[in-house]
Design an enzyme around this catalytic site. Structure first.
Site, PDB file in Angstrom:
ATOM      1  N   CYS A   1      52.120  43.036  51.753  1.00  0.00           N
ATOM      2  CA  CYS A   1      52.641  44.080  50.870  1.00  0.00           C
ATOM      3  C   CYS A   1      53.403  45.143  51.676  1.00  0.00           C
ATOM      4  CB  CYS A   1      51.532  44.677  50.023  1.00  0.00           C
ATOM      5  SG  CYS A   1      52.145  45.626  48.605  1.00  0.00           S
TER       6      CYS A   1
ATOM      7  N   HIS B   1      49.390  39.957  47.519  1.00  0.00           N
ATOM      8  CA  HIS B   1      48.117  40.293  48.159  1.00  0.00           C
ATOM      9  C   HIS B   1      47.247  39.033  48.297  1.00  0.00           C
ATOM     10  CE1 HIS B   1      48.197  44.718  48.454  1.00  0.00           C
ATOM     11  NE2 HIS B   1      49.095  44.603  47.482  1.00  0.00           N
TER      12      HIS B   1
ATOM     13  N   GLU C   1      44.775  38.562  50.135  1.00  0.00           N
ATOM     14  CA  GLU C   1      43.356  38.896  50.313  1.00  0.00           C
ATOM     15  C   GLU C   1      42.611  38.951  48.986  1.00  0.00           C
ATOM     16  OE1 GLU C   1      45.153  42.970  49.538  1.00  0.00           O
ATOM     17  OE2 GLU C   1      45.783  41.047  50.415  1.00  0.00           O
TER      18      GLU C   1
END
Length: 228
Positions: free
Chosen positions: A111, A210, A212
């Site tokens: 990001c 993202h 994660e």
């Protein structure tokens, strides 16, 4: 075998925890879980001192998500929607980015990390993507990820084992002018650049989404393999 040491940049923000309410160096724990699961040893790098001096002691680097970059770094005046600018974090991460690229350190930008990479190499950003694409799909609501399909090209398509992906998005800015030395490796249907790689680097990738936030983590696996 020792786990590869992966430095991860972090936020410095007001935070509440147990009985305390004070500024804290913090990172969503999802990053830690993915790095550990993939076989790495995460080390959080706060924007203090000179984190670029640690590049020689790291096996890999992640520049994590966060607030907006100071638009003065790419020759623009801040738009009304530009926010959470932390100039001390910009200073630390731009120095760290430059040192990592010089050293050929395996790198993953997430990001904000993609935006740091693009601006560090001379590119610019759209300061408020909804004004460009006409929708809020990339950041639908505070604290809520959007799911937007992206089309991948190598090496990301190889890493994910597919050319189509619907990852978690949370960004209101994106690449405008692509920096020299970068190649686009993913776009969304509205034309937004969603991923890039550094041309000629052994492993230097950045994504606007993202990773994660998902249970599987092929990007983290690929970073650890490159760092091992």
């Amino acid at each position: 075998m020792a786990r590869p040491v992966i430095g991860v940049t972090c936020y410095v923000e007001p935070a509440k925890f147990t009985v305390w309410d004070m500024p804290a160096a913090l990172l969503p724990y999802m990053y830690v879980e993915h790095i550990t699961r993939a076989g790495g040893q995460p080390v959080i790098l706060p924007p203090a001192g000179d984190p670029s001096s640690l590049v020689g002691r790291l096996d890999g680097l992640i520049i994590a998500g966060g607030g907006d970059i100071d638009p003065a770094r790419y020759g623009r005046v801040a738009a009304p929607q530009t926010g959470y600018v932390r100039k001390f974090r910009d200073e630390a991460e731009f120095g760290l980015m430059a040192a990592a690229l010089r050293a050929g350190l395996p790198f993953l930008g997430i990001c904000r990390g993609l935006q740091v990479l693009n601006v560090a190499l001379g590119g610019t950003l759209h300061q408020h993507l909804p004004d460009v694409v006409g929708s809020m799909d990339h950041s639908p609501a505070p604290g809520t990820f959007g799911r937007i399909p992206v089309r991948l090209s190598p090496p990301l398509a190889t890493i994910y084992g597919d050319s189509d992906l619907t990852p978690a998005h949370y960004h209101h800015q994106a690449i405008d002018r692509l920096a020299d030395g970068l190649e686009v490796t993913a776009r969304s249907d509205d034309g937004t650049i969603e991923a890039v790689e550094v041309i000629g680097a052994p492993f230097a990738l950045a994504v606007q989404w993202h990773p994660e936030a998902d249970e599987d983590g092929p990007l983290f696996d690929a970073l650890i393999r490159a760092a091992a």
